[in-house]
Design a protein around this motif. Structure first.
Motif, PDB file in Angstrom:
ATOM      1  N   SER A  75       0.831  -1.200   0.000  1.00 29.46           N
ATOM      2  CA  SER A  75       0.000   0.000   0.000  1.00 29.46           C
ATOM      3  C   SER A  75       0.867   1.252   0.000  1.00 29.46           C
ATOM      4  O   SER A  75       0.546   2.243  -0.669  1.00 29.46           O
ATOM      5  CB  SER A  75      -0.927   0.009   1.220  1.00 29.46           C
ATOM      6  OG  SER A  75      -1.796  -1.100   1.172  1.00 29.46           O
ATOM      7  N   THR A  82       1.980   7.377  -6.278  1.00 32.86           N
ATOM      8  CA  THR A  82       1.066   8.513  -6.450  1.00 32.86           C
ATOM      9  C   THR A  82       1.804   9.833  -6.245  1.00 32.86           C
ATOM     10  O   THR A  82       1.625  10.779  -7.019  1.00 32.86           O
ATOM     11  CB  THR A  82      -0.117   8.406  -5.468  1.00 32.86           C
ATOM     12  OG1 THR A  82      -0.785   7.166  -5.697  1.00 32.86           O
ATOM     13  CG2 THR A  82      -1.100   9.546  -5.653  1.00 32.86           C
ATOM     14  N   ARG A  98      -7.503   9.977 -11.782  1.00 38.79           N
ATOM     15  CA  ARG A  98      -8.392   8.816 -11.688  1.00 38.79           C
ATOM     16  C   ARG A  98      -7.855   7.660 -12.521  1.00 38.79           C
ATOM     17  O   ARG A  98      -7.836   6.517 -12.066  1.00 38.79           O
ATOM     18  CB  ARG A  98      -9.801   9.197 -12.138  1.00 38.79           C
ATOM     19  CG  ARG A  98     -10.821   8.088 -11.884  1.00 38.79           C
ATOM     20  CD  ARG A  98     -12.248   8.487 -12.224  1.00 38.79           C
ATOM     21  NE  ARG A  98     -12.676   9.616 -11.411  1.00 38.79           N
ATOM     22  CZ  ARG A  98     -12.975  10.832 -11.906  1.00 38.79           C
ATOM     23  NH1 ARG A  98     -12.887  11.064 -13.194  1.00 38.79           N
ATOM     24  NH2 ARG A  98     -13.348  11.806 -11.108  1.00 38.79           N
ATOM     25  N   ILE A 101      -4.890   6.132 -10.654  1.00 41.01           N
ATOM     26  CA  ILE A 101      -5.166   5.485  -9.364  1.00 41.01           C
ATOM     27  C   ILE A 101      -6.125   4.302  -9.480  1.00 41.01           C
ATOM     28  O   ILE A 101      -6.083   3.387  -8.662  1.00 41.01           O
ATOM     29  CB  ILE A 101      -5.659   6.534  -8.343  1.00 41.01           C
ATOM     30  CG1 ILE A 101      -5.204   6.143  -6.927  1.00 41.01           C
ATOM     31  CG2 ILE A 101      -7.134   6.665  -8.342  1.00 41.01           C
ATOM     32  CD1 ILE A 101      -3.740   6.185  -6.735  1.00 41.01           C
ATOM     33  N   ASP A 102      -7.001   4.268 -10.480  1.00 40.83           N
ATOM     34  CA  ASP A 102      -7.972   3.174 -10.614  1.00 40.83           C
ATOM     35  C   ASP A 102      -7.304   1.806 -10.691  1.00 40.83           C
ATOM     36  O   ASP A 102      -7.741   0.853 -10.051  1.00 40.83           O
ATOM     37  CB  ASP A 102      -8.879   3.388 -11.825  1.00 40.83           C
ATOM     38  CG  ASP A 102     -10.007   4.362 -11.533  1.00 40.83           C
ATOM     39  OD1 ASP A 102     -10.203   4.700 -10.345  1.00 40.83           O
ATOM     40  OD2 ASP A 102     -10.683   4.793 -12.496  1.00 40.83           O
ATOM     41  N   LEU A 105      -6.024   0.764  -7.286  1.00 45.95           N
ATOM     42  CA  LEU A 105      -7.110   0.342  -6.385  1.00 45.95           C
ATOM     43  C   LEU A 105      -7.626  -1.050  -6.746  1.00 45.95           C
ATOM     44  O   LEU A 105      -8.002  -1.818  -5.862  1.00 45.95           O
ATOM     45  CB  LEU A 105      -8.249   1.361  -6.398  1.00 45.95           C
ATOM     46  CG  LEU A 105      -7.933   2.713  -5.757  1.00 45.95           C
ATOM     47  CD1 LEU A 105      -9.103   3.668  -5.930  1.00 45.95           C
ATOM     48  CD2 LEU A 105      -7.563   2.563  -4.302  1.00 45.95           C
ATOM     49  N   GLU A 106      -7.620  -1.379  -8.020  1.00 43.36           N
ATOM     50  CA  GLU A 106      -8.040  -2.727  -8.436  1.00 43.36           C
ATOM     51  C   GLU A 106      -7.038  -3.783  -7.977  1.00 43.36           C
ATOM     52  O   GLU A 106      -7.416  -4.873  -7.563  1.00 43.36           O
ATOM     53  CB  GLU A 106      -8.188  -2.793  -9.955  1.00 43.36           C
ATOM     54  CG  GLU A 106      -9.405  -2.071 -10.473  1.00 43.36           C
ATOM     55  CD  GLU A 106      -9.457  -2.054 -11.998  1.00 43.36           C
ATOM     56  OE1 GLU A 106      -8.720  -2.834 -12.641  1.00 43.36           O
ATOM     57  OE2 GLU A 106     -10.230  -1.256 -12.541  1.00 43.36           O
ATOM     58  N   HIS A 108      -5.022  -3.532  -5.415  1.00 40.76           N
ATOM     59  CA  HIS A 108      -4.844  -3.498  -3.961  1.00 40.76           C
ATOM     60  C   HIS A 108      -6.202  -3.355  -3.277  1.00 40.76           C
ATOM     61  O   HIS A 108      -6.599  -2.268  -2.874  1.00 40.76           O
ATOM     62  CB  HIS A 108      -3.931  -2.333  -3.559  1.00 40.76           C
ATOM     63  CG  HIS A 108      -2.569  -2.430  -4.162  1.00 40.76           C
ATOM     64  ND1 HIS A 108      -1.576  -3.187  -3.601  1.00 40.76           N
ATOM     65  CD2 HIS A 108      -2.052  -1.881  -5.295  1.00 40.76           C
ATOM     66  CE1 HIS A 108      -0.503  -3.100  -4.357  1.00 40.76           C
ATOM     67  NE2 HIS A 108      -0.763  -2.328  -5.379  1.00 40.76           N
ATOM     68  N   LEU A 111      -6.925  -1.228  -0.131  1.00 40.00           N
ATOM     69  CA  LEU A 111      -7.099   0.227  -0.212  1.00 40.00           C
ATOM     70  C   LEU A 111      -8.529   0.528  -0.640  1.00 40.00           C
ATOM     71  O   LEU A 111      -8.990   0.032  -1.657  1.00 40.00           O
ATOM     72  CB  LEU A 111      -6.120   0.839  -1.218  1.00 40.00           C
ATOM     73  CG  LEU A 111      -4.642   0.749  -0.875  1.00 40.00           C
ATOM     74  CD1 LEU A 111      -3.800   1.319  -2.002  1.00 40.00           C
ATOM     75  CD2 LEU A 111      -4.355   1.474   0.423  1.00 40.00           C
ATOM     76  N   GLN A 112      -9.199   1.338   0.125  1.00 39.16           N
ATOM     77  CA  GLN A 112     -10.571   1.699  -0.228  1.00 39.16           C
ATOM     78  C   GLN A 112     -10.606   2.903  -1.151  1.00 39.16           C
ATOM     79  O   GLN A 112     -11.464   3.000  -2.017  1.00 39.16           O
ATOM     80  CB  GLN A 112     -11.376   1.981   1.029  1.00 39.16           C
ATOM     81  CG  GLN A 112     -11.545   0.745   1.887  1.00 39.16           C
ATOM     82  CD  GLN A 112     -12.346   1.034   3.139  1.00 39.16           C
ATOM     83  OE1 GLN A 112     -12.794   2.155   3.384  1.00 39.16           O
ATOM     84  NE2 GLN A 112     -12.541   0.025   3.945  1.00 39.16           N
ATOM     85  N   ALA A 113      -9.678   3.812  -0.957  1.00 41.74           N
ATOM     86  CA  ALA A 113      -9.651   5.012  -1.776  1.00 41.74           C
ATOM     87  C   ALA A 113      -8.303   5.703  -1.612  1.00 41.74           C
ATOM     88  O   ALA A 113      -7.619   5.529  -0.606  1.00 41.74           O
ATOM     89  CB  ALA A 113     -10.760   5.977  -1.364  1.00 41.74           C
ATOM     90  N   VAL A 114      -7.945   6.463  -2.621  1.00 40.39           N
ATOM     91  CA  VAL A 114      -6.786   7.355  -2.555  1.00 40.39           C
ATOM     92  C   VAL A 114      -7.288   8.699  -3.047  1.00 40.39           C
ATOM     93  O   VAL A 114      -7.834   8.809  -4.141  1.00 40.39           O
ATOM     94  CB  VAL A 114      -5.611   6.852  -3.421  1.00 40.39           C
ATOM     95  CG1 VAL A 114      -4.454   7.837  -3.393  1.00 40.39           C
ATOM     96  CG2 VAL A 114      -5.152   5.475  -2.952  1.00 40.39           C
TER      97      VAL A 114
END
Length: 146
Positions: A75, A82, A98, A101-102, A105-106, A108, A111-114
């Motif tokens: 993470s 980033t 976006r 980062i998308d 997030l897929e 990991h 991670l719920q959000a960055v």
């Protein structure tokens, strides 16, 4: 004493023999010694099983710690990437951020959000609000941190 089949009795021996207390003492000592040894071995085995169970729990906990440590490091790599992305772009758009980062997030799921929350000097506030509205965020506005 009865002799089977002949019906003879020994006159000095009663039909029901009762040993004296002194004669029974060694048997009681052997019984008590056996119970004591059994109790000691039971306690020893119980301690050994407890120790084995504790070691097993410690091993499982250490495995979990390593998994969590690995996830945190992965993470952190997303956060470092980033930061590098934002350092290379003088002005990244929301869609660029976006897109970047998308994928992370897929890959990991932990991670719920960055989020990207730039610090905006007061003089640039109006320009940033206009930019956000032009990117589809009609109600966008800054709030003051107190």
């Amino acid at each position: 004493m009865v002799n089977a089949g002949l019906g003879l009795h020994h006159r000095y021996m009663p039909d029901t023999f009762q040993p004296s207390r002194a004669a029974r003492a060694p048997a009681w000592l052997v019984l008590l010694a056996g119970l004591l040894v059994t109790a000691l071995f039971s306690a020893l085995l119980w301690k050994l099983r407890q120790r084995e169970a504790l070691e097993q729990v410690r091993g499982l906990a250490q495995d979990r710690v390593e998994v969590i440590r690995s996830q945190i490091m992965r993470s952190m790599e997303v956060l470092n990437a980033t930061a590098a992305f934002l350092d290379t772009k003088t002005e990244a758009t929301r869609s660029e951020f976006r897109s970047f980062i998308d994928g992370a997030l897929e890959r990991h799921p932990e991670l719920q959000a960055v989020a990207w929350d730039p610090r905006v000097p007061g003089a640039e506030r109006h320009r940033w609000e206009q930019r956000a509205r032009s990117e589809g965020l009609a109600e966008f506005h800054f709030t003051e941190e107190k």
